[in-house]
Design a protein around this motif. Sequence first.
Motif, PDB file in Angstrom:
ATOM      1  N   SER A 187       0.865  -1.173   0.000  1.00 31.24           N
ATOM      2  CA  SER A 187       0.000   0.000   0.000  1.00 31.24           C
ATOM      3  C   SER A 187       0.909   1.233   0.000  1.00 31.24           C
ATOM      4  CB  SER A 187      -0.929  -0.012   1.224  1.00 31.24           C
ATOM      5  OG  SER A 187      -0.165   0.063   2.417  1.00 31.24           O
ATOM      6  N   ARG A 219      -1.661  -4.517   3.962  1.00 29.54           N
ATOM      7  CA  ARG A 219      -2.906  -5.133   3.498  1.00 29.54           C
ATOM      8  C   ARG A 219      -2.986  -6.567   4.022  1.00 29.54           C
ATOM      9  NH1 ARG A 219      -4.779  -2.361  -1.265  1.00 29.54           N
ATOM     10  NH2 ARG A 219      -3.194  -0.995  -2.157  1.00 29.54           N
ATOM     11  N   GLU A 240      -5.608   2.133   1.634  1.00 30.57           N
ATOM     12  CA  GLU A 240      -5.942   0.904   2.358  1.00 30.57           C
ATOM     13  C   GLU A 240      -7.458   0.809   2.518  1.00 30.57           C
ATOM     14  OE1 GLU A 240      -3.319   0.366   5.868  1.00 30.57           O
ATOM     15  OE2 GLU A 240      -2.105   1.932   4.923  1.00 30.57           O
TER      16      GLU A 240
END
Length: 386
Positions: A187, A219, A240
């Motif tokens: 991310s 993640r 996210e």
Amino acid sequence: MRLLHTSDWHVGRTFHGTDLLAEQEAVLDHLAAVVVDEAVDVVLVAGDVYDRAVPSAEAVRVAGGALSRIRDAGAQLVITSGNHDSAARLGAFADFAARGGLHLRTTVAAIDRPVVLDDEHGPVAVYGIPYLEPEPARHALGVPEARGHTGVLTEAMRRIGADLASRPGRTRSVVLAHAFVTGAAPSESERTIAVGGVEQVPASVFNGVDYVALGHLHRPQRVTEHLRYAGSPLAYSFSETARKSVWLVDLDADGLAEVRRRELPVPRRLATVTGPLEHLLRAPEYDDVVDCYLSVTLTDRVRPVDAMRRLRERFPYAVHLDWRPETGAETVLRYAEAVRGRSDIEIASSFLTDCRGAPPTEREHALLATALEAAGKADPGERDRE
């Protein structure tokens, strides 16, 4: 034996300048409730307990309180250090802490010294691989020829494999590691661990054990059935979007029996909105994001004055602001084409228009003309010195 796999707490981290300690404390307290609800035996924290090497006193209080509540709920803990942690600080008093059920694995020397826990099926060896910075780690591991993250993690797993092979009977095995495994999705909130352009390691490096509890990527995701990222318990970037969770890992007599995902509460949702400022301030369709951490993209042709203050009158948790005016199709010109046949005042005025979405006012035009005239009259040597 039931394990709860979590990682990347990043206690002490801020979100676009906003303090998150209250939200972090709330979601970490929930882990203790999960321990009780799911009859968890061991909680695994795969690195980045803190967001910085020297955490604040408040961050230490929040993390320490969470660890105490998890232990009081009945689970032992195994923790390894991540790239944000100071391994030496996190691992201080490790021997003393282990007597109370908090097992810290933060040194190269302890990589092949597992925490051995028992259930009705026999022993489970839990190994912790702290984040290994390749250059110092290859010397500490005694493999100066090793290259990059793959090289040092391969040696770490070789040591673990040798220790596991020396143990009697069917000793089940779990490894905690803080690394970027090929095939996993990052991310925007992880700090890069690239060395020489290579930060990823193949999943095959971790073959030979029953379960690998990974940390570093935020993640939650499955790389293989036995190789997973728990992700961070809170979102640390607007990228996210997946619901945060932990993994509940069951081991039976033969090894890995089942892995289940359990979602975590969201103390405050994230949202993004786009549009002209006045529309965002008045339109009823944005009522449901008033209490969210908000990323705002303004599309006004002219950049609004004092936009963030005005936004926070309606959206008190607006934390990020961008301005992308809707100007239609854009034409990309080379510099020579952009200035050809145009005076200095025309070029300067065009630059100002492109930057803010509106041409200079009459007063600004006069100021530009005065400045350009003064620059043209300046002595060339004086201009060079300036």
